[in-house]
Enzyme design. Structure first.
Site, PDB file in Angstrom:
ATOM      1  N   HIS A   1      -6.630  71.716  19.507  1.00  0.00           N
ATOM      2  CA  HIS A   1      -6.356  71.950  18.083  1.00  0.00           C
ATOM      3  C   HIS A   1      -4.877  71.932  17.712  1.00  0.00           C
ATOM      4  O   HIS A   1      -4.539  72.085  16.546  1.00  0.00           O
ATOM      5  CB  HIS A   1      -6.970  73.284  17.630  1.00  0.00           C
ATOM      6  CG  HIS A   1      -6.202  74.475  18.133  1.00  0.00           C
ATOM      7  ND1 HIS A   1      -6.326  74.937  19.415  1.00  0.00           N
ATOM      8  CD2 HIS A   1      -5.289  75.266  17.534  1.00  0.00           C
ATOM      9  CE1 HIS A   1      -5.530  75.964  19.583  1.00  0.00           C
ATOM     10  NE2 HIS A   1      -4.880  76.187  18.461  1.00  0.00           N
TER      11      HIS A   1
HETATM   12  C1  UD1 Z   1      -3.707  78.841  13.871  1.00  0.00           C
HETATM   13  C2  UD1 Z   1      -2.395  79.208  14.546  1.00  0.00           C
HETATM   14  C3  UD1 Z   1      -2.411  78.743  15.998  1.00  0.00           C
HETATM   15  C4  UD1 Z   1      -3.643  79.242  16.720  1.00  0.00           C
HETATM   16  C5  UD1 Z   1      -4.873  78.816  15.954  1.00  0.00           C
HETATM   17  C6  UD1 Z   1      -6.139  79.270  16.606  1.00  0.00           C
HETATM   18  C7  UD1 Z   1      -0.443  79.177  13.038  1.00  0.00           C
HETATM   19  C8  UD1 Z   1       0.796  78.443  12.710  1.00  0.00           C
HETATM   20  N1  UD1 Z   1      -1.257  78.557  13.903  1.00  0.00           N
HETATM   21  O1  UD1 Z   1      -3.771  77.412  13.836  1.00  0.00           O
HETATM   22  O2  UD1 Z   1      -1.268  79.250  16.654  1.00  0.00           O
HETATM   23  O3  UD1 Z   1      -3.669  78.723  18.027  1.00  0.00           O
HETATM   24  O4  UD1 Z   1      -4.776  79.368  14.630  1.00  0.00           O
HETATM   25  O5  UD1 Z   1      -7.243  78.833  15.942  1.00  0.00           O
HETATM   26  O6  UD1 Z   1      -0.655  80.254  12.548  1.00  0.00           O
HETATM   27  N2  UD1 Z   1      -9.480  76.192   8.676  1.00  0.00           N
HETATM   28  C9  UD1 Z   1     -10.779  76.365   8.310  1.00  0.00           C
HETATM   29  N3  UD1 Z   1     -11.307  77.609   8.393  1.00  0.00           N
HETATM   30  C10 UD1 Z   1     -10.587  78.674   8.801  1.00  0.00           C
HETATM   31  C11 UD1 Z   1      -9.250  78.498   9.162  1.00  0.00           C
HETATM   32  C12 UD1 Z   1      -8.707  77.246   9.098  1.00  0.00           C
HETATM   33  O7  UD1 Z   1     -11.467  75.421   7.933  1.00  0.00           O
HETATM   34  O8  UD1 Z   1     -11.143  79.794   8.864  1.00  0.00           O
HETATM   35  C13 UD1 Z   1      -8.890  74.840   8.613  1.00  0.00           C
HETATM   36  C14 UD1 Z   1      -8.201  74.603   7.296  1.00  0.00           C
HETATM   37  O9  UD1 Z   1      -8.407  73.289   6.938  1.00  0.00           O
HETATM   38  C15 UD1 Z   1      -6.743  74.813   7.635  1.00  0.00           C
HETATM   39  C16 UD1 Z   1      -6.687  74.329   9.079  1.00  0.00           C
HETATM   40  O10 UD1 Z   1      -7.956  74.681   9.640  1.00  0.00           O
HETATM   41  O11 UD1 Z   1      -5.891  74.134   6.798  1.00  0.00           O
HETATM   42  C17 UD1 Z   1      -5.598  74.962   9.884  1.00  0.00           C
HETATM   43  O12 UD1 Z   1      -5.690  76.382   9.814  1.00  0.00           O
HETATM   44  P1  UD1 Z   1      -4.368  77.283  10.026  1.00  0.00           P
HETATM   45  O13 UD1 Z   1      -4.709  78.707   9.965  1.00  0.00           O
HETATM   46  O14 UD1 Z   1      -3.301  76.784   9.128  1.00  0.00           O
HETATM   47  O15 UD1 Z   1      -3.906  76.900  11.492  1.00  0.00           O
HETATM   48  P2  UD1 Z   1      -4.739  76.676  12.832  1.00  0.00           P
HETATM   49  O16 UD1 Z   1      -4.684  75.241  13.190  1.00  0.00           O
HETATM   50  O17 UD1 Z   1      -6.069  77.333  12.804  1.00  0.00           O
END
Ligand code: UD1
Length: 380
Positions: free
Chosen positions: A212
């Site tokens: 991811h």
């Molecule tokens: C975040 C953390 C990362 C961690 C990861 C574990 C940061 C910078 N990154 O990354 O260090 O390893 O979590 O999972 O904080 N999304 C959903 N549902 C959710 C959450 C996210 O669909 O409940 C999707 C959304 O499209 C979002 C994307 O995932 O834009 C990224 O989510 P985000 O929280 O920005 O970062 P992660 O890639 O999950």
């Protein structure tokens, strides 16, 4: 002490759980209680990335949920800050405790530091020295404004001292995520996930994949290159891939969905196939019995180290070097041939000699943290 404990994203929940438990235990017997509030920023909001973990780990319902959701880094961080500042002003905590390196970690630390609230960082000092990783920026900045820094491995102390942190504020307590693993390991072995997925531990067994990191999944060529390596490895054994929502979105956007096998109705012998994200217990069972784990996660490098399962890390660096010196981690990089070679060597049992466990990864890190917290309040 009035303490706010912050969680936001999936890897935070297993780190906060044992600290919450240890504080509850402390409060049962101690004359001076630690008053605590649990705040969920809502960075992760999907049922499978959040609530499932609260259920599996028996974490109390958050006292306050900021419900910030997704957005760009600036939007997400700013939204957490605006909402968390209000919580701090309403609740007047003496301390806040943040874990890990996600956007919620730095956002809440920054708010508290500017309000003169003491900041405690659990899992401080880890460094990949790669500023293209958003987590590295979060780690460096959070540590710079934290008052008390709890570390999981010795390398973290060296990093912090080089950055000018006073040694007296650094506490080597071990790894709270491993507290959670040790506590739940037995229970996880009762998960039926292997049967549900038709996987077996008998030859050829199975591999487990997570992917991811933005650098691996947000670029079509980078993702296609990794899938090429994984396809080659999956000609030896089935590889199961619980897909993070970020990665799922990219696979669809890049039209890479046809690179995956359709899950067979009966026991798969080979192939790479996707499933939805799993809860903590199901994932721990899958990880415990995998022949090899392929990942770009930080936490999984640590968990496989304790489980003794070979881990191939598809990154150029790791902020957790103890998983290499004391664990099963092999830093393969992102070159296709190097990943295939590392995985095949692991499957053939090469370089799998047991190593000593990392110091203080013994299930008692949260107890040590609470001991330090108690000494802080006593010395106030
Ligand atoms: C975040 C953390 C990362 C961690 C990861 C574990 C940061 C910078 N990154 O990354 O260090 O390893 O979590 O999972 O904080 N999304 C959903 N549902 C959710 C959450 C996210 O669909 O409940 C999707 C959304 O499209 C979002 C994307 O995932 O834009 C990224 O989510 P985000 O929280 O920005 O970062 P992660 O890639 O999950």
């Amino acid at each position: 002490m009035k303490l706010i404990i912050v969680v936001g994203a999936r890897p935070n929940f297993m780190k906060a759980a044992p600290i919450l438990d240890a504080i509850s235990e402390h409060n049962l017997h101690a004359a001076r209680r630690i008053e605590r509030l649990l705040v969920h920023t809502g960075q992760h909001y999907d049922e499978k990335l959040s609530r499932l973990f609260f259920d599996d780990l028996g974490i109390q319902k958050p006292d306050i949920d900021l419900g910030v959701g997704s957005g760009s880094h600036a939007e997400q961080t700013a939204e957490v800050m605006k909402k968390f500042e209000k919580v701090c002003l309403d609740e007047s905590p003496t301390h806040i405790l943040v874990v890990g390196d996600v956007n919620s970690t730095i956002a809440c630390a920054l708010v508290a530091a500017k309000l003169g609230i003491k900041v405690i960082h659990v899992e401080a000092g880890l460094r990949s020295f790669d500023r293209t990783m958003p987590e590295e920026i979060n780690r460096v900045l959070t540590d710079a404004i934290s008052d008390y820094l709890f570390i999981t491995e010795r390398s973290a102390e060296e990093n912090l001292i080089k950055e000018g942190v006073d040694k007296g504020r650094i506490f080597f307590v071990g790894n709270v995520m491993i507290d959670t693993l040790i506590k739940h390991r037995q229970k996880a072995m009762r998960s039926t996930i292997l049967d549900v997925l038709g996987l077996s531990t008998t030859e050829p067994g199975y591999g487990l994949l997570t992917l991811h990191r933005p650098s691996n999944v947000d670029d079509k060529d980078a993702l296609a290159n990794l899938l090429g390596a994984l396809e080659a490895i999956s000609s030896r054994l089935p590889i199961v891939f619980p897909v993070h929502p970020r990665t799922r979105k990219r696979i669809e956007e890049f039209g890479l969905g046809d690179r995956f096998a359709t899950p067979p109705a009966d026991k798969p012998k080979r192939g790479l196939y996707t499933i939805d994200p799993l809860g903590y217990l199901d994932f721990l069972r899958l990880m415990s019995e995998a022949r090899v784990v392929l990942t770009d996660s930080g936490g999984i490098q640590e968990e496989t180290t304790v489980l003794g399962v070979p881990c191939i890390t598809m990154r150029e660096n790791t902020e957790r070097p103890v998983t290499i010196t004391h664990g099963t981690n092999c830093l393969a990089g992102t070159d296709k041939d190097a990943i295939i070679r590392a995985a095949l060597e692991a499957l053939d049992g090469k370089n799998n000699a047991p190593k000593p466990a990392p110091p203080k990864w013994d299930g008692n890190a949260a107890l040590r943290i609470v001991e330090v917290l108690t000494s802080l309040t006593n010395n106030r």
